[in-house]
Design a protein around this motif. Structure first.
Motif, PDB file in Angstrom:
ATOM      1  N   THR A  29      62.034 -96.048  47.829  1.00 50.29           N
ATOM      2  CA  THR A  29      62.697 -96.659  46.677  1.00 50.29           C
ATOM      3  C   THR A  29      63.105 -98.100  46.953  1.00 50.29           C
ATOM      4  OG1 THR A  29      63.551 -94.469  46.099  1.00 50.29           O
ATOM      5  CG2 THR A  29      64.567 -96.345  45.015  1.00 50.29           C
ATOM      6  N   CYS A  30      63.376 -98.418  48.220  1.00 48.41           N
ATOM      7  CA  CYS A  30      63.860 -99.754  48.576  1.00 48.41           C
ATOM      8  C   CYS A  30      62.745-100.718  48.936  1.00 48.41           C
ATOM      9  CB  CYS A  30      64.857 -99.653  49.739  1.00 48.41           C
ATOM     10  SG  CYS A  30      66.367 -98.763  49.319  1.00 48.41           S
ATOM     11  N   CYS A  31      61.506-100.367  48.650  1.00 50.84           N
ATOM     12  CA  CYS A  31      60.395-101.288  48.907  1.00 50.84           C
ATOM     13  C   CYS A  31      60.472-102.507  47.973  1.00 50.84           C
ATOM     14  CB  CYS A  31      59.058-100.587  48.686  1.00 50.84           C
ATOM     15  SG  CYS A  31      58.632 -99.364  49.917  1.00 50.84           S
ATOM     16  N   ALA A  32      59.896-103.623  48.433  1.00 52.07           N
ATOM     17  CA  ALA A  32      59.757-104.849  47.625  1.00 52.07           C
ATOM     18  C   ALA A  32      61.103-105.346  47.093  1.00 52.07           C
ATOM     19  CB  ALA A  32      58.789-104.603  46.468  1.00 52.07           C
ATOM     20  N   VAL A  33      62.149-105.219  47.916  1.00 54.28           N
ATOM     21  CA  VAL A  33      63.477-105.701  47.546  1.00 54.28           C
ATOM     22  C   VAL A  33      63.636-107.136  48.041  1.00 54.28           C
ATOM     23  CG1 VAL A  33      65.950-105.401  47.910  1.00 54.28           C
ATOM     24  CG2 VAL A  33      64.496-103.404  47.541  1.00 54.28           C
ATOM     25  N   GLY A  34      64.218-107.989  47.207  1.00 52.43           N
ATOM     26  CA  GLY A  34      64.470-109.364  47.617  1.00 52.43           C
ATOM     27  C   GLY A  34      63.177-110.155  47.787  1.00 52.43           C
ATOM     28  N   ALA A  35      63.109-110.881  48.924  1.00 51.65           N
ATOM     29  CA  ALA A  35      61.965-111.761  49.167  1.00 51.65           C
ATOM     30  C   ALA A  35      60.878-111.099  50.002  1.00 51.65           C
ATOM     31  CB  ALA A  35      62.454-113.041  49.875  1.00 51.65           C
ATOM     32  N   GLN A  36      60.900-109.787  50.088  1.00 58.77           N
ATOM     33  CA  GLN A  36      59.900-109.084  50.893  1.00 58.77           C
ATOM     34  C   GLN A  36      58.497-109.317  50.325  1.00 58.77           C
ATOM     35  OE1 GLN A  36      59.930-104.725  50.880  1.00 58.77           O
ATOM     36  NE2 GLN A  36      59.759-104.721  53.112  1.00 58.77           N
ATOM     37  N   GLN A  37      57.565-109.655  51.195  1.00 64.39           N
ATOM     38  CA  GLN A  37      56.196-109.898  50.784  1.00 64.39           C
ATOM     39  C   GLN A  37      55.498-108.583  50.410  1.00 64.39           C
ATOM     40  OE1 GLN A  37      54.784-113.037  50.443  1.00 64.39           O
ATOM     41  NE2 GLN A  37      56.942-113.617  50.785  1.00 64.39           N
ATOM     42  N   PRO A  38      54.506-108.664  49.498  1.00 62.72           N
ATOM     43  CA  PRO A  38      53.801-107.438  49.086  1.00 62.72           C
ATOM     44  C   PRO A  38      53.165-106.685  50.254  1.00 62.72           C
ATOM     45  CG  PRO A  38      53.302-109.220  47.570  1.00 62.72           C
ATOM     46  CD  PRO A  38      54.080-109.820  48.698  1.00 62.72           C
ATOM     47  N   GLU A  39      52.648-107.431  51.241  1.00 63.89           N
ATOM     48  CA  GLU A  39      52.035-106.766  52.395  1.00 63.89           C
ATOM     49  C   GLU A  39      53.067-105.979  53.183  1.00 63.89           C
ATOM     50  OE1 GLU A  39      51.849-109.946  51.714  1.00 63.89           O
ATOM     51  OE2 GLU A  39      49.742-110.270  51.124  1.00 63.89           O
ATOM     52  N   GLN A  40      54.258-106.578  53.365  1.00 61.06           N
ATOM     53  CA  GLN A  40      55.329-105.874  54.073  1.00 61.06           C
ATOM     54  C   GLN A  40      55.833-104.680  53.258  1.00 61.06           C
ATOM     55  OE1 GLN A  40      57.976-109.244  54.417  1.00 61.06           O
ATOM     56  NE2 GLN A  40      57.343-109.657  56.537  1.00 61.06           N
ATOM     57  N   ALA A  41      55.932-104.874  51.943  1.00 58.90           N
ATOM     58  CA  ALA A  41      56.376-103.784  51.081  1.00 58.90           C
ATOM     59  C   ALA A  41      55.392-102.614  51.139  1.00 58.90           C
ATOM     60  CB  ALA A  41      56.521-104.277  49.643  1.00 58.90           C
ATOM     61  N   LEU A  42      54.086-102.924  51.214  1.00 60.91           N
ATOM     62  CA  LEU A  42      53.084-101.863  51.278  1.00 60.91           C
ATOM     63  C   LEU A  42      53.208-101.078  52.584  1.00 60.91           C
ATOM     64  CD1 LEU A  42      50.727-100.632  49.715  1.00 60.91           C
ATOM     65  CD2 LEU A  42      49.198-102.212  50.912  1.00 60.91           C
ATOM     66  N   VAL A  43      53.473-101.791  53.692  1.00 63.66           N
ATOM     67  CA  VAL A  43      53.677-101.110  54.973  1.00 63.66           C
ATOM     68  C   VAL A  43      54.909-100.212  54.898  1.00 63.66           C
ATOM     69  CG1 VAL A  43      54.243-101.442  57.408  1.00 63.66           C
ATOM     70  CG2 VAL A  43      52.504-102.874  56.336  1.00 63.66           C
ATOM     71  N   GLN A  44      56.007-100.726  54.300  1.00 69.10           N
ATOM     72  CA  GLN A  44      57.218 -99.908  54.157  1.00 69.10           C
ATOM     73  C   GLN A  44      56.941 -98.677  53.291  1.00 69.10           C
ATOM     74  OE1 GLN A  44      60.801-102.027  53.045  1.00 69.10           O
ATOM     75  NE2 GLN A  44      61.746-100.186  52.184  1.00 69.10           N
ATOM     76  N   LEU A  45      56.122 -98.859  52.245  1.00 67.72           N
ATOM     77  CA  LEU A  45      55.774 -97.715  51.397  1.00 67.72           C
ATOM     78  C   LEU A  45      55.026 -96.661  52.198  1.00 67.72           C
ATOM     79  CD1 LEU A  45      55.608 -96.465  48.524  1.00 67.72           C
ATOM     80  CD2 LEU A  45      53.420 -97.665  48.261  1.00 67.72           C
ATOM     81  N   TYR A  46      54.079 -97.106  53.032  1.00 72.61           N
ATOM     82  CA  TYR A  46      53.343 -96.160  53.878  1.00 72.61           C
ATOM     83  C   TYR A  46      54.303 -95.396  54.798  1.00 72.61           C
ATOM     84  CZ  TYR A  46      48.859 -98.361  52.615  1.00 72.61           C
ATOM     85  OH  TYR A  46      47.755 -98.831  51.960  1.00 72.61           O
ATOM     86  N   VAL A  47      55.258 -96.126  55.399  1.00 70.16           N
ATOM     87  CA  VAL A  47      56.213 -95.496  56.325  1.00 70.16           C
ATOM     88  C   VAL A  47      57.092 -94.490  55.573  1.00 70.16           C
ATOM     89  CG1 VAL A  47      58.200 -95.913  57.829  1.00 70.16           C
ATOM     90  CG2 VAL A  47      56.213 -97.437  57.933  1.00 70.16           C
ATOM     91  N   GLY A  48      57.606 -94.908  54.417  1.00 65.68           N
ATOM     92  CA  GLY A  48      58.472 -94.016  53.639  1.00 65.68           C
ATOM     93  C   GLY A  48      57.752 -92.757  53.190  1.00 65.68           C
ATOM     94  N   ARG A  49      56.498 -92.918  52.775  1.00 64.20           N
ATOM     95  CA  ARG A  49      55.750 -91.741  52.341  1.00 64.20           C
ATOM     96  C   ARG A  49      55.438 -90.822  53.517  1.00 64.20           C
ATOM     97  NH1 ARG A  49      53.828 -91.185  47.589  1.00 64.20           N
ATOM     98  NH2 ARG A  49      51.867 -90.187  48.180  1.00 64.20           N
ATOM     99  N   SER A  50      55.230 -91.388  54.688  1.00 60.93           N
ATOM    100  CA  SER A  50      54.990 -90.553  55.867  1.00 60.93           C
ATOM    101  C   SER A  50      56.245 -89.783  56.258  1.00 60.93           C
ATOM    102  CB  SER A  50      54.517 -91.424  57.040  1.00 60.93           C
ATOM    103  OG  SER A  50      53.295 -92.063  56.743  1.00 60.93           O
ATOM    104  N   ILE A  51      57.413 -90.452  56.193  1.00 57.00           N
ATOM    105  CA  ILE A  51      58.680 -89.770  56.516  1.00 57.00           C
ATOM    106  C   ILE A  51      58.951 -88.650  55.512  1.00 57.00           C
ATOM    107  CG2 ILE A  51      61.184 -90.031  56.677  1.00 57.00           C
ATOM    108  CD1 ILE A  51      60.686 -92.903  57.648  1.00 57.00           C
TER     109      ILE A  51
END
Length: 550
Positions: free
Chosen positions: A119-141
């Motif tokens: 849910t906290c992906c792409a918050v603030g100035a986070q780049q789309p590439e970083q947000a996509l990595v966070q999404l992958y991590v969150g979905r794995s958890i």
């Protein structure tokens, strides 16, 4: 004739209501445990709609090319399955070490953590590439929690349920899976109406991800409630006889100490007072003979066959499939997908009440698989003939869309709830957690394979070839149910080895196709005799007959 039918229906309803009242506590416990299916179903139903939303594709900078977008869709969907596979693998150890109940609590907490990360992906100035990595991590958890729960829940329900309702309660997990899908389908539909087809507001997908916390919280609260005691079979296996006795009293709503003592003696007789064998010892025990190995592999086999009937490919990419069949507009596709979810819930509930115990596991799998096979081949034939001009053949296109709904009716009857029932009741008691872990690992591994492959198959295999492949796999599943799976309904877990003779196994499986030859009367005589022997002699002198310890 009509009055006779009405009388039969009234008698059935009365008998069912009496049974529900008799096993009220077990039903409550099983349904609360089944809430973990919402976790599984919610993500499965949600992600397909989000992948097509403009806001999601903009926030994560997904490419616009059809093949590249298909690859990213497959990656996003399959990362959850990767986490689920690891969660199912952890069930090789956790349920036997810390217990079924604590494992479920851990699964809910991990799923909540994964939801927060997504849910906290792409918050603030986070780049789309970083947000996509966070999404992958969150979905794995989050997937780890879902995978652990999907392995433990069927085992837990099978161990707490009386034999008369074990099949029905085991199907409750699948009922909540499809309920979660249906709710997620309509959440996607509502969000699409609220934000529009071209909106780039990240609130749309963030709300969808955040709502995943609701089923996790419901499941957690249900597990920590006093209505969900620890599995009495796990307690006996770990030497806690008094706690097991108390758990049986609560589950069976019985103050009859003789009845509870008989149940406890039957469980103790099966386990012979053995403790948890440990993973290495369990693997060695699984390999002691061919039939024990086969019983432990049945969950993996039926879950493999379930996935390759293509049902989760349809679940994840149903909006895209409806477009292929001629429905235009994102909202229209999502609404059709929502109706697909309603049909799925209705049929699963109907067949859970009217088929799993009445028809038996075997015939449910056969009939349901044949319906799936026919519908998939129909869809493939239509696409092969109509090709990209499917929208021009409106009458046949609508009939083909109806076949997609008929497909899910067949799935609800066959390779849906009965798969979880068979997986949880067939393995030997001492090896059930190991076998269920192997089964759910198989489920998530091939779920990931199907999720990863389906968008590319739809994009690259012309003329409906994807549906011909899935239809053929459904036919293979039917053949397995006919020749290699016996009927197991009506037998206590402790005596299921009677259904797996070491000689004449295929002959036994074929005999089970006929109600007259199913040997149910013979089984009931054996079960009643052995239960009577256990009640009379086991508390004082131990088991009164020799039996297969597994």
């Amino acid at each position: 004739m009509k009055s006779a039918a009405d009388g039969a229906i009234a008698a059935y309803v009365k008998t069912t209501m009496l049974q529900v009242d008799k096993h009220r506590n077990a039903y409550t416990c099983g349904l609360l445990a089944g809430l973990y299916g919402l976790l599984f179903g919610w993500d499965t139903g949600m992600i397909g709609g989000l992948l097509d939303s403009a806001s999601f594709q903009h926030s994560f900078a997904l490419p616009s090319g059809s093949q590249s977008l298909a690859n990213f869709k497959g990656n996003i969907v399959s990362t959850l399955q990767a986490g689920c596979f690891l969660g199912a693998a952890s069930a090789l150890l956790l349920p036997d070490r810390i217990g079924r109940r604590k494992s479920l609590i851990l699964a809910a907490l991990v799923a909540l953590a994964g939801t927060a990360v997504q849910t906290c992906c792409a918050v603030g100035a986070q780049q789309p590439e970083q947000a996509l990595v966070q999404l992958y991590v969150g979905r794995s958890i989050g997937g780890f929690g879902v995978g652990l729960a999907s392995s433990v829940v069927p085992t837990y329900i099978a161990e707490i349920a009386p034999k008369e309702i074990r099949g029905r309660l085991s199907c409750s997990f699948q009922l909540f899976v499809v309920t979660g899908m249906m709710i997620a389908f309509f959440v996607n539909y509502g969000l699409s109406l609220r934000f529009g087809a071209v909106s780039q507001d990240p609130t749309e997908w963030r709300v969808a991800f955040g709502l995943q916390a609701l089923p996790a919280l419901l499941a957690l609260l249900g597990t920590v409630s006093p209505y969900c005691p620890e599995s009495p079979r796990w307690l006996v296996q770990h030497g806690s006889q008094e706690l097991a006795r108390d758990s049986l009293r609560r589950l069976h709503k019985s103050s009859d100490d003789v009845y509870v003592a008989g149940l406890l003696a039957e469980i103790s007789c099966d386990l012979q007072g053995s403790a948890d064998p440990g993973l290495k010892a369990a693997c060695r025990e699984m390999l002691t003979d061919r039939m024990t190995l086969y019983r432990c592999l049945v969950p993996a086999i039926v879950n493999f066959l379930q996935q390759w009937t293509g049902v989760n490919g349809v679940n994840y990419y149903s909006p895209q499939i409806f477009r292929t069949l001629g429905l235009r507009g994102r909202s229209t596709g999502l609404f059709a997908t929502g109706i697909y979810g309603v049909v799925k819930v209705t049929t699963t509930l109907l067949f859970m009440c009217l088929a799993i115990e009445q028809l038996g596991r075997k015939w449910c799998l056969i009939i349901g698989g044949l319906i799936q096979c026919f519908c998939l081949w129909w869809i493939g034939t239509f696409l092969a003939i109509a090709g990209e001009e499917s929208a021009r053949h409106k009458g046949i296109a609508y009939l083909t869309i109806a076949m997609l709904y008929l497909f899910v009716i067949g799935f609800g009857l066959g390779w849906s709830g009965p798969v979880w029932t068979v997986s949880s009741e067939v393995p030997p008691q001492r090896l059930r957690a190991l076998a269920m872990s192997l089964g759910t690992m198989s489920n998530w591994l091939f779920n990931a394979c199907v999720a990863r492959a389906t968008p590319n198959m739809l994009a690259s295999i012309p003329n409906g070839g994807t549906f011909f492949i899935f239809g053929t796999d459904a036919l293979l599943a039917v053949l397995f149910a006919i020749f290699l799976l016996p009927e197991s309904s009506g037998a206590p877990l402790e005596l299921l080895h009677e259904c797996f003779p070491k000689r004449g196994y295929v002959r036994r499986c074929l005999a089970d196709l006929s109600p007259r030859k199913r040997r149910r009367a013979f089984q009931q005589d054996v079960l009643q005799r052995r239960r009577a022997d256990t009640l009379l002699e086991a508390p004082a002198e131990g088991p009164a007959y020799r039996r297969d310890r597994t």
